[in-house]
Design a protein around this motif. Structure first.
Motif, mmCIF file in Angstrom:
data_model
loop_
_atom_site.group_PDB
_atom_site.id
_atom_site.type_symbol
_atom_site.label_atom_id
_atom_site.label_comp_id
_atom_site.label_asym_id
_atom_site.label_seq_id
_atom_site.Cartn_x
_atom_site.Cartn_y
_atom_site.Cartn_z
ATOM 1 N N PHE A 1 0.832 -1.213 0.000
ATOM 2 C CA PHE A 1 0.000 0.000 0.000
ATOM 3 C C PHE A 1 0.863 1.258 0.000
ATOM 4 O O PHE A 1 0.627 2.196 -0.776
ATOM 5 C CB PHE A 1 -0.916 0.041 1.231
ATOM 6 N N VAL A 2 1.853 1.305 0.857
ATOM 7 C CA VAL A 2 2.726 2.491 0.924
ATOM 8 C C VAL A 2 3.438 2.687 -0.412
ATOM 9 O O VAL A 2 3.483 3.806 -0.941
ATOM 10 C CB VAL A 2 3.728 2.371 2.093
ATOM 11 N N ALA A 3 3.956 1.605 -0.986
ATOM 12 C CA ALA A 3 4.648 1.703 -2.278
ATOM 13 C C ALA A 3 3.696 2.195 -3.370
ATOM 14 O O ALA A 3 4.064 3.049 -4.191
ATOM 15 C CB ALA A 3 5.240 0.344 -2.656
ATOM 16 N N TYR A 4 2.457 1.662 -3.373
ATOM 17 C CA TYR A 4 1.472 2.090 -4.374
ATOM 18 C C TYR A 4 1.251 3.602 -4.294
ATOM 19 O O TYR A 4 1.220 4.288 -5.331
ATOM 20 C CB TYR A 4 0.145 1.355 -4.178
ATOM 21 N N TRP A 5 1.116 4.132 -3.079
ATOM 22 C CA TRP A 5 0.826 5.548 -2.940
ATOM 23 C C TRP A 5 2.046 6.415 -3.255
ATOM 24 O O TRP A 5 1.899 7.513 -3.790
ATOM 25 C CB TRP A 5 0.229 5.852 -1.564
ATOM 26 N N VAL A 6 3.231 5.929 -2.975
ATOM 27 C CA VAL A 6 4.444 6.661 -3.365
ATOM 28 C C VAL A 6 4.543 6.706 -4.888
ATOM 29 O O VAL A 6 4.759 7.773 -5.471
ATOM 30 C CB VAL A 6 5.700 6.028 -2.736
ATOM 31 N N VAL A 7 4.353 5.567 -5.530
ATOM 32 C CA VAL A 7 4.408 5.503 -6.993
ATOM 33 C C VAL A 7 3.319 6.387 -7.600
ATOM 34 O O VAL A 7 3.566 7.123 -8.565
ATOM 35 C CB VAL A 7 4.276 4.036 -7.478
ATOM 36 N N SER A 8 2.112 6.350 -7.025
ATOM 37 C CA SER A 8 1.010 7.183 -7.533
ATOM 38 C C SER A 8 1.303 8.659 -7.345
ATOM 39 O O SER A 8 1.089 9.464 -8.251
ATOM 40 C CB SER A 8 -0.302 6.827 -6.827
ATOM 41 N N GLY A 9 1.765 8.998 -6.166
ATOM 42 C CA GLY A 9 2.039 10.410 -5.867
ATOM 43 C C GLY A 9 3.134 10.989 -6.736
ATOM 44 O O GLY A 9 3.064 12.156 -7.137
ATOM 45 N N LEU A 10 4.130 10.184 -7.043
ATOM 46 C CA LEU A 10 5.240 10.651 -7.872
ATOM 47 C C LEU A 10 4.979 10.453 -9.368
ATOM 48 O O LEU A 10 5.817 10.796 -10.199
ATOM 49 C CB LEU A 10 6.535 9.924 -7.472
ATOM 50 N N LYS A 11 3.807 9.874 -9.675
ATOM 51 C CA LYS A 11 3.401 9.627 -11.072
ATOM 52 C C LYS A 11 4.496 8.892 -11.841
ATOM 53 O O LYS A 11 4.899 9.295 -12.933
ATOM 54 C CB LYS A 11 3.021 10.930 -11.757
ATOM 55 N N LEU A 12 4.961 7.786 -11.257
ATOM 56 C CA LEU A 12 6.045 7.009 -11.844
ATOM 57 C C LEU A 12 5.594 6.054 -12.940
ATOM 58 O O LEU A 12 6.430 5.521 -13.664
ATOM 59 C CB LEU A 12 6.776 6.222 -10.744
ATOM 60 N N LEU A 13 4.288 5.822 -13.049
ATOM 61 C CA LEU A 13 3.774 4.918 -14.081
ATOM 62 C C LEU A 13 2.974 5.694 -15.118
ATOM 63 O O LEU A 13 2.233 6.618 -14.769
ATOM 64 C CB LEU A 13 2.884 3.843 -13.455
ATOM 65 N N PRO A 14 3.086 5.318 -16.374
ATOM 66 C CA PRO A 14 2.282 5.992 -17.404
ATOM 67 C C PRO A 14 0.802 5.635 -17.241
ATOM 68 O O PRO A 14 0.470 4.541 -16.760
ATOM 69 C CB PRO A 14 2.840 5.438 -18.721
ATOM 70 N N PRO A 15 -0.088 6.550 -17.609
ATOM 71 C CA PRO A 15 -1.532 6.319 -17.437
ATOM 72 C C PRO A 15 -2.031 5.026 -18.072
ATOM 73 O O PRO A 15 -2.936 4.389 -17.549
ATOM 74 C CB PRO A 15 -2.182 7.534 -18.091
ATOM 75 N N GLU A 16 -1.435 4.604 -19.179
ATOM 76 C CA GLU A 16 -1.919 3.381 -19.833
ATOM 77 C C GLU A 16 -1.622 2.120 -19.015
ATOM 78 O O GLU A 16 -2.193 1.073 -19.261
ATOM 79 C CB GLU A 16 -1.354 3.238 -21.253
ATOM 80 N N TRP A 17 -0.779 2.209 -18.008
ATOM 81 C CA TRP A 17 -0.522 1.074 -17.114
ATOM 82 C C TRP A 17 -1.470 1.068 -15.931
ATOM 83 O O TRP A 17 -1.488 0.125 -15.147
ATOM 84 C CB TRP A 17 0.902 1.117 -16.589
ATOM 85 N N LEU A 18 -2.240 2.133 -15.789
ATOM 86 C CA LEU A 18 -3.126 2.280 -14.645
ATOM 87 C C LEU A 18 -4.534 1.806 -14.994
ATOM 88 O O LEU A 18 -4.749 1.187 -16.018
ATOM 89 C CB LEU A 18 -3.130 3.735 -14.184
ATOM 90 N N TYR A 19 -5.471 2.130 -14.146
ATOM 91 C CA TYR A 19 -6.868 1.785 -14.358
ATOM 92 C C TYR A 19 -7.426 2.548 -15.560
ATOM 93 O O TYR A 19 -6.875 3.561 -15.989
ATOM 94 C CB TYR A 19 -7.694 2.086 -13.099
ATOM 95 N N ARG A 20 -8.524 2.034 -16.095
ATOM 96 C CA ARG A 20 -9.170 2.672 -17.246
ATOM 97 C C ARG A 20 -9.569 4.108 -16.883
ATOM 98 O O ARG A 20 -10.036 4.367 -15.782
ATOM 99 C CB ARG A 20 -10.412 1.873 -17.648
ATOM 100 N N ASP A 21 -9.373 5.018 -17.798
ATOM 101 C CA ASP A 21 -9.699 6.441 -17.626
ATOM 102 C C ASP A 21 -8.874 7.094 -16.525
ATOM 103 O O ASP A 21 -9.346 7.981 -15.808
ATOM 104 C CB ASP A 21 -11.196 6.641 -17.335
ATOM 105 N N ALA A 22 -7.619 6.682 -16.404
ATOM 106 C CA ALA A 22 -6.759 7.194 -15.334
ATOM 107 C C ALA A 22 -6.426 8.673 -15.469
ATOM 108 O O ALA A 22 -5.881 9.264 -14.540
ATOM 109 C CB ALA A 22 -5.469 6.387 -15.267
ATOM 110 N N THR A 23 -6.772 9.273 -16.583
ATOM 111 C CA THR A 23 -6.557 10.714 -16.739
ATOM 112 C C THR A 23 -7.829 11.508 -16.466
ATOM 113 O O THR A 23 -7.794 12.739 -16.450
ATOM 114 C CB THR A 23 -6.029 11.039 -18.155
ATOM 115 N N ASN A 24 -8.936 10.815 -16.245
ATOM 116 C CA ASN A 24 -10.210 11.470 -15.924
ATOM 117 C C ASN A 24 -10.123 12.014 -14.484
ATOM 118 O O ASN A 24 -9.922 11.245 -13.552
ATOM 119 C CB ASN A 24 -11.336 10.442 -16.049
ATOM 120 N N PRO A 25 -10.281 13.323 -14.284
ATOM 121 C CA PRO A 25 -10.145 13.899 -12.947
ATOM 122 C C PRO A 25 -11.064 13.252 -11.905
ATOM 123 O O PRO A 25 -10.675 13.108 -10.740
ATOM 124 C CB PRO A 25 -10.492 15.378 -13.140
#
Length: 132
Positions: A19-43
């Protein structure tokens, strides 16, 4: 006296650090949106994702504290583990409920959330049964 059931400390450590790693990676935007959930650029979906931050960090805080106390033989570890496991399962259930409502069945998001929902159940049963 063993405070936590066999296998639980390793799974809790994996989950809590995850969980901590997920939030660090999310906060630092280390993964491209296409690797994330669908519509990851939708506010709106970004806000939905971040709405889990407090819950997930509470899972990690209670879980890691439970593990530290269990190593020292402090009985409070069982109560904190019970809280952490309950919150972990709730986090998985909430995410899966959302994906069902969206009719989004991406195995990459379902598997980790099924893990969060289900792995705590047998351990919660053992902890609650032994508390009686």
């Amino acid at each position: 006296m063993k405070l936590l059931p066999r296998g639980l400390p390793a799974l809790m450590l994996l989950t809590d650090v995850g969980f901590v790693a997920y939030w660090v990676v999310s906060g630092l935007k280390l993964l491209p949106p296409e690797w994330l959930y669908r519509d990851a650029t939708n506010p709106l979906l970004v806000d939905w994702n971040w709405s889990f931050l407090a819950l997930d960090l509470l899972v990690s805080a209670t879980g890691l504290r439970a593990l530290a106390l269990a190593r020292r033989g402090v009985p409070l570890a069982r109560d904190l583990a019970t809280i952490s496991l309950t919150l972990t399962s709730a986090s998985g259930l909430m995410a899966l409920s959302f994906w069902v409502l969206r009719r989004d069945f991406d195995v990459g998001w379902w598997l980790p959330n099924l893990f969060l929902l289900l792995f705590p159940v047998p351990y919660l049963a053992r902890l609650l049964r032994s508390a009686r």
